[in-house]
Design a protein around this motif. Structure first.
Motif, short mmCIF file in Angstrom:
data_model
loop_
_atom_site.label_atom_id
_atom_site.label_comp_id
_atom_site.label_asym_id
_atom_site.label_seq_id
_atom_site.Cartn_x
_atom_site.Cartn_y
_atom_site.Cartn_z
N ILE A 1 39.94 -14.21 -5.19
CA ILE A 1 39.84 -14.32 -6.50
C ILE A 1 41.23 -15.00 -6.64
N LYS A 2 41.23 -16.29 -7.23
CA LYS A 2 42.39 -17.16 -7.70
C LYS A 2 42.54 -17.05 -9.20
N LYS B 1 38.09 -27.23 -13.43
CA LYS B 1 38.00 -28.29 -12.83
C LYS B 1 38.21 -27.82 -11.27
N GLU B 2 38.72 -27.02 -10.96
CA GLU B 2 38.80 -26.66 -9.33
C GLU B 2 37.34 -25.99 -8.97
N TYR B 3 36.95 -25.28 -10.00
CA TYR B 3 35.36 -24.94 -9.61
C TYR B 3 34.72 -26.16 -9.48
N SER B 4 34.68 -27.00 -10.31
CA SER B 4 33.67 -28.28 -10.17
C SER B 4 34.07 -29.05 -9.03
N ASN B 5 35.27 -29.24 -8.71
CA ASN B 5 35.54 -29.97 -7.58
C ASN B 5 35.17 -29.39 -6.19
N LEU B 6 35.27 -28.05 -5.96
CA LEU B 6 34.68 -27.38 -5.01
C LEU B 6 33.24 -27.70 -4.72
N SER B 7 32.55 -27.43 -6.06
CA SER B 7 31.00 -27.73 -6.00
C SER B 7 30.89 -29.04 -5.37
N GLU C 1 33.37 -21.66 -0.88
CA GLU C 1 32.19 -22.03 -1.58
C GLU C 1 32.41 -21.37 -3.05
N PRO C 2 32.23 -22.28 -4.08
CA PRO C 2 32.73 -21.75 -5.48
C PRO C 2 31.64 -20.80 -5.72
N MET D 1 41.98 -27.15 -4.70
CA MET D 1 41.20 -28.23 -5.20
C MET D 1 41.43 -28.57 -6.66
N GLY D 2 42.09 -27.73 -7.30
CA GLY D 2 42.63 -27.85 -8.71
C GLY D 2 43.02 -29.37 -9.36
N GLN D 3 43.98 -29.84 -8.46
CA GLN D 3 44.35 -31.43 -9.09
C GLN D 3 43.41 -32.25 -8.37
#
Ligand SMILES: Nc1ncnc2c1ncn2[C@@H]1O[C@H](COP(=O)(O)OP(=O)(O)OP(=O)(O)O)[C@@H](O)[C@H]1O
Ligand SMILES: [Mg+2]
Length: 268
Positions: free
Chosen positions: A87-88, A127-133, A144-145, A218-220
């Motif tokens: 959990i972040k 954004k970090e979630y979608s970048n990871l996806s 894995e998101p 990967m948030g940024q």
């Protein structure tokens, strides 16, 4: 006018009620020391989001702290049938969020968000979630998101037997030449296949384990059409060259950049 003490008490009561809801929904806080750590990061908004995730059975237990960074806290956790996850939580009260604005405001995917601190942090989490996806779909080795809500991101655990893989800086490679090639390949595939520039790449945000390197944090990360994308990419390459510079032969950073962006360089 209401007095401050009363307001604090009201918030305490609400948080207590949320705490009760959390335990009613089956989420275990593993021990009381852990409870104290959580209290320091968990404000009401975060507790609410966590309660929702627990209620939806996305998470089933919260474990020990893995890391406390400038903007976020990372905890071990469990989901599903007791599988490890992470959990972040981006801190709303004490996070350093100024840097976030610079990245988010130039990103066409997030151009119409409101610019309050909370909104920026929520958008950042998303954004970090979608970048990871995006990275995962392109076959890159990333966590894995699993889910996100407000300032909370749930992702796969990178590690073995409950022990997280070390950052590259804490586990210098036995074969630096091969690790350097692997890093450049990751940056290249991230750009060409996932259409992303990491933007904060260094030996801190690369984990080493299971016989390979993993990209995290990967948030940024931005798409190539972000006005600073090539500047961020060049900085990522420079960081990797700096780390490997005294470990193996490195390539010229301008050549690496040209090799990665190819014709993008000439598009108007
Ligand atoms: N999916 C994961 N599996 C295992 N360990 C992780 C995972 N994600 C993060 N970690 C550990 O937590 C540390 C911090 O994570 P991350 O880099 O994402 O946030 P951060 O650096 O604190 O972010 P910030 O830039 O907000 O300070 C990592 O260096 C790594 O050791
Ligand atoms: Mg990091």
């Amino acid at each position: 006018m209401r007095r401050r003490g009363e307001e604090t008490k009201k918030t305490d009561d609400r948080i207590e009620a949320l705490d009760r809801k959390l335990s009613e929904s089956g989420i275990r806080i593993r021990d009381s020391d852990q409870r104290k750590v959580l209290d320091e990061v968990f404000d009401e908004v975060t507790l609410l989001a966590l309660y929702k995730l627990a209620n939806k059975k996305v998470i089933t237990a919260v474990g020990g702290s893995i890391s406390t960074g400038k903007e976020a806290n990372v905890f071990a956790a469990e989901h599903g049938e007791g599988e490890d996850c992470v959990i972040k939580i981006y801190r709303i009260r004490t996070g350093n969020f100024n840097a976030m604005s610079d990245y988010i405001l130039g990103d066409p995917r997030f151009s119409n968000i409101r610019k309050t601190k909370k909104e920026i942090i929520f958008a950042w989490t998303k954004k970090e979630y979608s970048n990871l996806s995006r990275a995962q779909e392109a076959g890159l080795p990333v966590p894995e998101p699993i889910a996100f809500d407000r300032n909370i991101l749930i992702m796969g655990f990178l590690g073995e037997d409950g022990v997280p893989y070390p950052q590259l800086r804490l586990d210098p490679p036995d074969d630096p030449e091969a690790a350097y090639t692997e890093c450049l390949d990751l940056i290249t595939r991230l750009y060409q296949k996932a259409r992303l520039v990491h933007g904060d790449l260094s030996e801190y945000n690369i984990l080493s384990g299971g016989g390979r390197l993993w990209l995290i944090d990967m948030g940024q990360a931005v798409t190539p059409d972000h006005p600073s994308a090539h500047r961020f990419l060049f900085r990522d390459i420079r960081n990797i060259n700096r780390y490997f510079g005294n470990r193996c032969t490195i390539h010229d950073e301008h050549e690496i950049l040209r090799g990665i962006v190819g014709e993008d360089f000439f598009t108007p």
